[in-house]
Design a protein around this motif. Structure first.
Motif, short mmCIF file in Angstrom:
data_model
loop_
_atom_site.label_atom_id
_atom_site.label_comp_id
_atom_site.label_asym_id
_atom_site.label_seq_id
_atom_site.Cartn_x
_atom_site.Cartn_y
_atom_site.Cartn_z
N PRO A 115 0.83 -1.21 0.00
CA PRO A 115 0.00 0.00 0.00
C PRO A 115 0.86 1.26 0.00
N LEU A 116 0.36 2.28 -0.62
CA LEU A 116 1.08 3.55 -0.67
C LEU A 116 0.78 4.33 0.60
N THR A 117 1.82 4.62 1.37
CA THR A 117 1.61 5.28 2.66
C THR A 117 2.22 6.67 2.73
N ALA A 118 2.93 7.10 1.72
CA ALA A 118 3.55 8.43 1.74
C ALA A 118 2.47 9.51 1.73
N ALA A 170 1.03 10.47 -1.61
CA ALA A 170 0.14 9.52 -2.26
C ALA A 170 -1.30 9.65 -1.77
N GLN A 171 -1.51 10.40 -0.73
CA GLN A 171 -2.85 10.56 -0.17
C GLN A 171 -3.62 11.60 -0.97
#
Length: 178
Positions: free
Chosen positions: A132-135, A138-139
């Motif tokens: 999963p993209l957590t940066a 990326a939100q």
């Protein structure tokens, strides 16, 4: 007559049919018409371009139909091995009908005596395991909105651009007149 029901949203499936018409009849049909017309005649309905394939098994000499399906369409060896004897025994023409022919809609096919369903094969789908993209970037909606547009340059820089544009315009007019 065989009735097949294609479920809604189907994708990645290939239906292989043996063509029961004589080879000479299909060959002359392909010479006088295009392949799309021949496929429509066999199926009884028109399919979108690229969603069906009609060819002679003899065209695959040296490769064979099982390898053509595994290498060309990513059908798994396990599926092919279950029908290998039937696939190796096919002669004449075959028809491949892809899920894209139905455009995701539920469809009922009435297959006439010209076609025999040999099998339905699923194309192998790659495993899509991604972390999963957590940066923060990326939100969604993480940027700071800039509601004030930038002001164009004024003064000497703005005036210089206007003078340059005027010189270029005069040069083009003079060049066109001469």
């Amino acid at each position: 007559m065989t009735t097949l029901t294609i479920p809604a949203g189907e994708h990645g499936q290939i239906r292989l049919f043996a063509v029961n018409r004589p080879v000479e009849v299909i060959a002359s049909m392909l010479q006088s018409n295009d392949k799309a017309a021949a496929i429509s005649d066999l199926l009884g309905f028109t399919v979108p371009s690229g969603s069906a394939e009609l060819f002679a098994v003899s065209d695959l000499t040296g490769v064979g139909l099982p390898r053509y399906l595994t290498d060309g369409y990513a059908v798994t060896e396990a599926q092919i091995n279950a029908d290998r004897a039937r696939l190796d025994a096919l002669e004449g023409y075959v028809l491949l009908l892809f899920s894209s022919a139905f455009d995701g809609a539920e469809t009922t096919l009435d297959i006439g005596p010209d076609l025999t369903l040999i099998g339905t094969y699923g194309e192998e789908q790659p495993a899509m395991a991604a972390p999963p993209l957590t940066a923060d970037a990326a939100q969604p909606y993480t940027g700071v909105p800039n509601l004030t547009p930038t002001t164009p340059p004024r003064g000497r820089a703005g005036g210089a651009v206007m003078v340059l544009a005027l010189i270029v315009a005069l040069g083009l007019i003079l060049w066109w007149l001469l």
